[in-house]
Design an enzyme around this catalytic site. Sequence first.
Site, PDB file in Angstrom:
ATOM      1  N   MET A 194       0.803  -1.207   0.000  1.00  0.00           N
ATOM      2  CA  MET A 194       0.000   0.000   0.000  1.00  0.00           C
ATOM      3  C   MET A 194       0.838   1.259   0.000  1.00  0.00           C
ATOM      4  O   MET A 194       0.430   2.288  -0.451  1.00  0.00           O
ATOM      5  CB  MET A 194      -0.892   0.038   1.239  1.00  0.00           C
ATOM      6  CG  MET A 194      -1.948  -1.009   1.236  1.00  0.00           C
ATOM      7  SD  MET A 194      -2.812  -1.055   2.801  1.00  0.00           S
ATOM      8  CE  MET A 194      -1.503  -1.498   3.912  1.00  0.00           C
ATOM      9  N   HIS A 253       1.673  -8.235   6.605  1.00  0.00           N
ATOM     10  CA  HIS A 253       1.933  -7.039   7.418  1.00  0.00           C
ATOM     11  C   HIS A 253       1.832  -7.338   8.915  1.00  0.00           C
ATOM     12  O   HIS A 253       1.318  -6.524   9.686  1.00  0.00           O
ATOM     13  CB  HIS A 253       0.950  -5.918   7.049  1.00  0.00           C
ATOM     14  CG  HIS A 253       1.224  -5.327   5.691  1.00  0.00           C
ATOM     15  ND1 HIS A 253       2.147  -4.330   5.474  1.00  0.00           N
ATOM     16  CD2 HIS A 253       0.694  -5.619   4.472  1.00  0.00           C
ATOM     17  CE1 HIS A 253       2.173  -4.014   4.181  1.00  0.00           C
ATOM     18  NE2 HIS A 253       1.306  -4.800   3.548  1.00  0.00           N
ATOM     19  N   ASP A 275      -3.993  -7.100   2.350  1.00  0.00           N
ATOM     20  CA  ASP A 275      -3.263  -6.672   1.165  1.00  0.00           C
ATOM     21  C   ASP A 275      -1.839  -7.238   1.140  1.00  0.00           C
ATOM     22  O   ASP A 275      -1.308  -7.678   2.153  1.00  0.00           O
ATOM     23  CB  ASP A 275      -3.176  -5.148   1.140  1.00  0.00           C
ATOM     24  CG  ASP A 275      -2.406  -4.612   2.339  1.00  0.00           C
ATOM     25  OD1 ASP A 275      -1.379  -3.948   2.137  1.00  0.00           O
ATOM     26  OD2 ASP A 275      -2.817  -4.866   3.483  1.00  0.00           O
ATOM     27  N   GLU A 276      -1.235  -7.185  -0.034  1.00  0.00           N
ATOM     28  CA  GLU A 276       0.182  -7.477  -0.248  1.00  0.00           C
ATOM     29  C   GLU A 276       0.636  -8.752   0.477  1.00  0.00           C
ATOM     30  O   GLU A 276       1.625  -8.762   1.206  1.00  0.00           O
ATOM     31  CB  GLU A 276       1.038  -6.278   0.199  1.00  0.00           C
ATOM     32  CG  GLU A 276       0.756  -5.018  -0.608  1.00  0.00           C
ATOM     33  CD  GLU A 276       1.614  -3.849  -0.184  1.00  0.00           C
ATOM     34  OE1 GLU A 276       2.033  -3.064  -1.049  1.00  0.00           O
ATOM     35  OE2 GLU A 276       1.864  -3.674   1.036  1.00  0.00           O
ATOM     36  N   VAL A 277      -0.081  -9.829   0.246  1.00  0.00           N
ATOM     37  CA  VAL A 277       0.228 -11.097   0.909  1.00  0.00           C
ATOM     38  C   VAL A 277       1.127 -11.941   0.017  1.00  0.00           C
ATOM     39  O   VAL A 277       0.714 -12.445  -1.020  1.00  0.00           O
ATOM     40  CB  VAL A 277      -1.071 -11.861   1.266  1.00  0.00           C
ATOM     41  CG1 VAL A 277      -0.720 -13.188   1.929  1.00  0.00           C
ATOM     42  CG2 VAL A 277      -1.954 -11.017   2.170  1.00  0.00           C
TER      43      VAL A 277
END
Length: 540
Positions: free
Chosen positions: A1, A277, A330-332
């Site tokens: 992000m 995260h 997100d962003e996994v």
Amino acid sequence: MSSNSQFLFKTLILLFIFPLVNSRSIKSTFHKTTELDESLTYLWPLPSQFTFGNDTLTVDPNLSIVFTGNGVGSVIVKEAFERYKKIIFKHGSKSGEFFDVTQLTVIVHSDNDELQLGVDESYSLLVTKSNEHSIIGEVSIEANSVYGALRGLETMSQLCIFDYGVKTVQIHKAPWFIQDKPRFAYRGLLLDTSRHYLPIEIIKQIIESMSYAKLNVLHWHIIDEESFPLEVPSYPNLWKGSYTKWERYTVEDAYEIVDFAKMRGINVMAEVDVPGHAESWGVGYPDLWPSPSCKEPLDVSKNYTFDAIAGILADMRKIFPFELFHLGGDEVNTTCWTTTPHIKQWLQDHNMTSKDAYEYFVLRAQEIAISHSWTPVNWEETFNTFPSKLNPQTVVHNWLRGDVCQKAVAKGFRCIYSNQGFWYLDHLDVPWDKVYYTEPLEGIKSISAQKLVLGGEACMWGETADASDVQQTIWPRAAAVAERLWSDKEATSSTNTTSAALQRLEYFRCLLTRRGVPAAPVTNFYARRPPIGPGSCYEQ
């Protein structure tokens, strides 16, 4: 992000190019008096409907308030009035003189002070001049809720201007009649306290400044892979993941922030970003990591992981009453799952791919949030990857692509708009006008689909911002977002040329600085940079 690579590139530009500018070489060649365009309405955000006249009224420094209606006993409005009196009469005024306005009447029709998404924030504001039937002027605010009254008080405070010549607070262009309501129910600011810890006093200052722009949701991104600063009684070792023992938030701190925000009509939406995260979780509880050498995403194979999530959310539900709760998603990067032997075996046993496991994790976390009567919010990757499997209650949070809200509402999901190309405040090279003219409903034509867009938020990611510069990074560009989300699109388009909008925004920026908010100049090439030469606040 948060686009770390972009930060590095832009920071290098900032470090190597801007020092070449010698501010000492910039000299004023003549004295210039800045004149404001009197034809403009210097209210921010612009009200839905308003009329005004040509008279000037003086305001009594001993201005009193009279409450009527069912909300007569509201502590929220009473305390707000006292706050605004301190702002309006900051310089003091001459006493013992005749004043046109001596009393403010506030009419609130409901005594319900519950603050949730979609609470009625509409208000009417009337400022009348003296006439043969009245020897004094009248100022009245009428609202259906205490939160509408708060928005009306903010507008009234912006109408009150201190005249240094006569040392009196005045209201110009009276009589005023304003009918106002927000365009979107959700008007947010994300604040990241994981990448850099922000003391609670700084968070309070930000919340206070949000109320000046009529923003109404603080999206508190408390935790991320870098640090876990929040106390969780059920899992007391989690905040061992904080940077230091001095950079933490107690349960009492969190309550204090939520209560402080409510008094200003601002909801606090907390975020626990899973399964990615979350590396900081394992500092206190290493079993949450896939392995000591592969620490993210959280271990999908263990019930213990979901027990921890359930415990965290149960504790947080006591603190955060807002109906929305952000679960990230997100962003996994699932490499740890496919390379850690026990998780790889678990995937095989359950006939799952890593993509299946990602879906499984997100949906199970959603179930936990829903069990606590929360509506789950997830970043857009969840929708982009498995839209048909998401819980129908899910609110999709756009950040990557401009068409995500359009696609989400087409499938019946609600959406929050935060396109990183325009509304990520840590992207310092995005100018104010690109922020201002970004449209959350772009490409969404039907009224029914438009209603599924709850609104949007500006995102203050914390990699390059801490207590020293966070406010300068937020303001004034967050105000451009605030007007886009509050004000009627047709009104801002028809009455606001780019030049007029810029003058109004510069004026609001100076209003913020007068109120103690360290807002940066509006038009500097890089946001949050200080002025490079002498000049008026209104022309920087």
